[in-house]
Design a protein around this motif. Sequence first.
Motif: not given
Length: 612
Positions: A41-52, A63-78
């Motif tokens: 997730v961090l790999d994809r997030t850094v590249d997506a933010i860097n591209a944005l 940006a909010a969409k990226i952060l929302t997806i990251v939050s859902v994935v990480l919290l769901g994983k936890e």
Amino acid sequence: MNLFQLFKRIIPYIKPFRFLLVATLTLTLLGSLLAQVNAIVLDRTVDAINALVGSPTFTWAKAAKILTIVSVVLLGKEILRAGISFGQNIFGEKLRINISQKLSLGVVERILKYRMAFFSRSENAPGMLQARIDQGASSISRTIQNFFINLLPMVVSSVLALILIFAANVYVGLVALAVVPVYFWITALQGRKLKSSRKNMRGFNEKKSGSIMNILESINVIKSFNREEIEFGKQTELQYGFYGSQLSIRKASFGFDALKSFVNQTGTVLIIILTSYLVLSGYPGMTIGKIMYHIMLFSNVTAPISQLQRIFDDLNDALVYAEGYFDIVDAEGELEPTGGYKPEKVRGNFEMKGVDFTYPNGTKALHNVSLKVDSGVITALVGLSGAGKSTIVNLLDKFYEPDCGSITLDGVDLKEWDTHYLREHIGLVLQKNHIFSGSIEENIRYGRPDATFEEVEEAAKKASVYDQIVGLPNGFDSPATLLSGGQQQRIAIARMFLKNPPIIFLDEPTASLDAIATEQIKAAIDAIKKDRTVIIISHSISQIIDSEMVYALKNGRVEQSGDPDSLYREGGVYKDIVDASARSLNIEKLAQTIDSEGRRGRREEELGDSGQ
């Protein structure tokens, strides 16, 4: 014992709980897969933010969409990981508890089958055995828990992280892989260096447990002689040895831990340098996100390994303590020998021919002893302390086996007799009998577990302890430890009455009793002696002269044998013992007192008659 041997030994204990094992392993695999999600997730997030960033199409909505997806994935994983971790811990703990119980019960079942010689050895003192069993069962079960709940997830997580690193970049994977064997080599070296120290720790721990138990058992003697300082000095020496070894182990561990931490950080620095170089060089597939990706995956490789030493310490402890535990379990030569002979009736005719016996500590107790004990005859064994009297009883009860010679019961070698069946037909009362924790009724019922309460009461009456028992607040339900030493001796005699065996061994049965109680017990024992085989060991003249056959022993040899009267006229050991007993009781003075009282009574009768 090495790790392979340890796991080979504990497999039979794990097999009955295969379901728990499979469930734990399945959850372990799932948990290890989820542990890699953060890096991806961090790999994809850094590249997506860097591209944005700096993009002409940048909007806060994207940006909010990226952060929302990251939050859902990480919290769901936890949330998912928490559930898996809970299940893994529950199944793993159940596995540990079940195996720990099996280990504890297994060793108790085992030692109950060992012969008395096993318990007579100094290294098998109660405190040492207790420490060896407790620490062995605890360390083995802890090893199982560490392996399936801690170590296995770490290994799986490390392997998966390495696979992902290699899949992303072979060069980075090789660097990461190069660090791992160095780390394991340092850990293995640490284990070898500390192995002897851990064995010393085990020895100190066993001695410490045994010495504390000895203090508690001897507290009356220690206080009566004012020897508290001496005992404290002994304990101080042991404690300093124990904690000195413990400190040296910890100091060495801290040094090795610092070295491994340096290796870990060196690996991280190498990963950062290499990935940064590849990104700056424009290597295909290498982005800024991949720098973070490889660092986090390398952390997943090394973080579990960095925890390995704690587990490795427990494993080394387990190897040391498990060795002591399995030494007890594997003592095949200590199993109590038994035969299969079970006659319908036990008559009780014993015969010993040319018997020698040596205790495990090297003390030779009997030399060429030959004697006969006939059914229905009261046989007394007399002699000074250490003459071998109790040893003969121990051999007849199959507690030990003779070095040479033969022992028969009803014409059949004692080795051929079923040991359990034999002892069911023998009643044994010792000078000092053990009282179990529990009620008085339970202690008496130990003689025959299926006895009715009325039979328990009757046995207590025969042992002259009934009145004292019913005088207690809870009667027969009172704790047996409330009784005095003499009363506890009567409880032991009551057990024997309840068992009602055809063969009775009495080893100083009235030694702890007062004169009146002794007379009461003597009368009760005299009543039960009829038509039984009775061997009595006693320094009491009244019990010796009541016997029909006497064997006088000296230094492990039979010096004289015959009936009491003829032996006394013959002189020798028996006469010396009887005369000494009479002098110790001041028989002449007692006889004068009794005779004087008799004369006074007769004079009073004569005066009364003349007055009439």
